[in-house]
Design a protein around this motif. Sequence first.
Motif, short mmCIF file in Angstrom:
data_model
loop_
_atom_site.label_atom_id
_atom_site.label_comp_id
_atom_site.label_asym_id
_atom_site.label_seq_id
_atom_site.Cartn_x
_atom_site.Cartn_y
_atom_site.Cartn_z
N HIS A 108 0.82 -1.21 0.00
CA HIS A 108 0.00 0.00 0.00
C HIS A 108 0.86 1.26 0.00
N ALA A 121 2.18 1.71 -3.47
CA ALA A 121 1.14 2.22 -4.36
C ALA A 121 0.92 3.71 -4.15
N ALA A 122 1.03 4.16 -2.92
CA ALA A 122 0.85 5.58 -2.64
C ALA A 122 1.99 6.41 -3.23
N ASN A 162 3.90 5.60 -5.88
CA ASN A 162 3.93 5.53 -7.34
C ASN A 162 2.64 5.96 -8.02
N SER A 163 1.60 6.19 -7.27
CA SER A 163 0.31 6.55 -7.87
C SER A 163 0.33 7.97 -8.41
N GLN A 196 -2.26 9.55 -9.34
CA GLN A 196 -3.51 10.17 -8.91
C GLN A 196 -3.33 10.91 -7.58
N PHE A 197 -2.63 10.29 -6.65
CA PHE A 197 -2.43 10.92 -5.36
C PHE A 197 -1.32 11.97 -5.44
N ASN A 198 -0.20 11.60 -6.03
CA ASN A 198 0.87 12.55 -6.33
C ASN A 198 1.37 13.30 -5.10
N GLY A 237 -6.52 13.44 -3.90
CA GLY A 237 -6.35 12.03 -4.23
C GLY A 237 -7.24 11.08 -3.46
N LYS A 288 -5.49 3.48 1.51
CA LYS A 288 -5.04 4.64 0.76
C LYS A 288 -4.88 5.86 1.67
N ASN A 303 -0.82 7.62 2.59
CA ASN A 303 -0.64 8.98 2.08
C ASN A 303 -0.49 10.00 3.20
#
Length: 303
Positions: A80, A83-84, A86-87, A89-91, A259, A269, A273
């Motif tokens: 997780h 993913a945070a 490399n995402s 969307q969240f950036n 995000g 998520k 983050n």
Amino acid sequence: MVVLEAEVRERAKARPAKGDDTRDTEDKEPRSPVRRVLLGVLFVVMIVPIYLLVVNAFKSQQDILDNPFSIPLDGLTFEHMSAAINSPQFNVIGGYGFTLFLVVIVDVLCILLAGPAAYAIARSLKRRTQLVLLYFLAGTFIPGAAVIIPVIYVLREIGLANTVTGLVAHDVASTLPVSIFLFVGFIRTIPVDIDHAATIDGAGRYRTFWSIIFPLMRPAVVTVLILNSIGIWNDFVSPQILLSPSSGHYTVTTAIYAGISQYSTDLTKVFPNLLLAVAPVVIFFIYMQRHIISGLTVGAVKG
């Protein structure tokens, strides 16, 4: 100028001796059990949210819901968190760069403006100058969220609405009151004789401040930089309102909001983050806290 610098060094070396005597006296005083209990309670209150944030950032959704305080060694995963990071969307990582840019530019402009202003106020005995200081202090009693709407109208009138320049101008203006207040208190502890000696050596007001007084203000400057940096990093209202999503610029806090606002129930998520956003400022504060304490107290007592 050489003689002047030697006098400054001698006075700087003489000051810690008094502080050492004070520390020895304080160490000999018995500490109350009530004080220890209160400090323990405060420690628990502060550490529990951090513990929950760190532990749950590496757990699955079900583990978080079942027991958020547990540490399942066989259930911890970096999936997780990866993913945070490399995402797109969240950036949050992308927001680091823009936030650091804001921190640096606001800190530099704040020091350039607050330093000379505080020096002029501290060295003047005129009543109108003290009224100027009260005017700046009045800014510390006004909540930032209360002036955000008027700021929007002002920025629209001058053509800086929804721009990075407008956000920087707002942040600089909001950091000036506290910065000037701390600088004035510290400069007043510096003997005026140093200014007179610099004048005799041919130094003007600007050279006296930047070459002699400003280096002596290091504890206060470091304190102001730390407080301003933490405040700008954690600020959410100003960048969220003054910079719309169409601007394409996101700070750490606004990137998180953009995000995960639609995935608020997905704790896998939310926690990673939030940890990415909070970790740098927590580490920075822990490392620099001694400078904050010394900078706030060094100008509290004159003599």
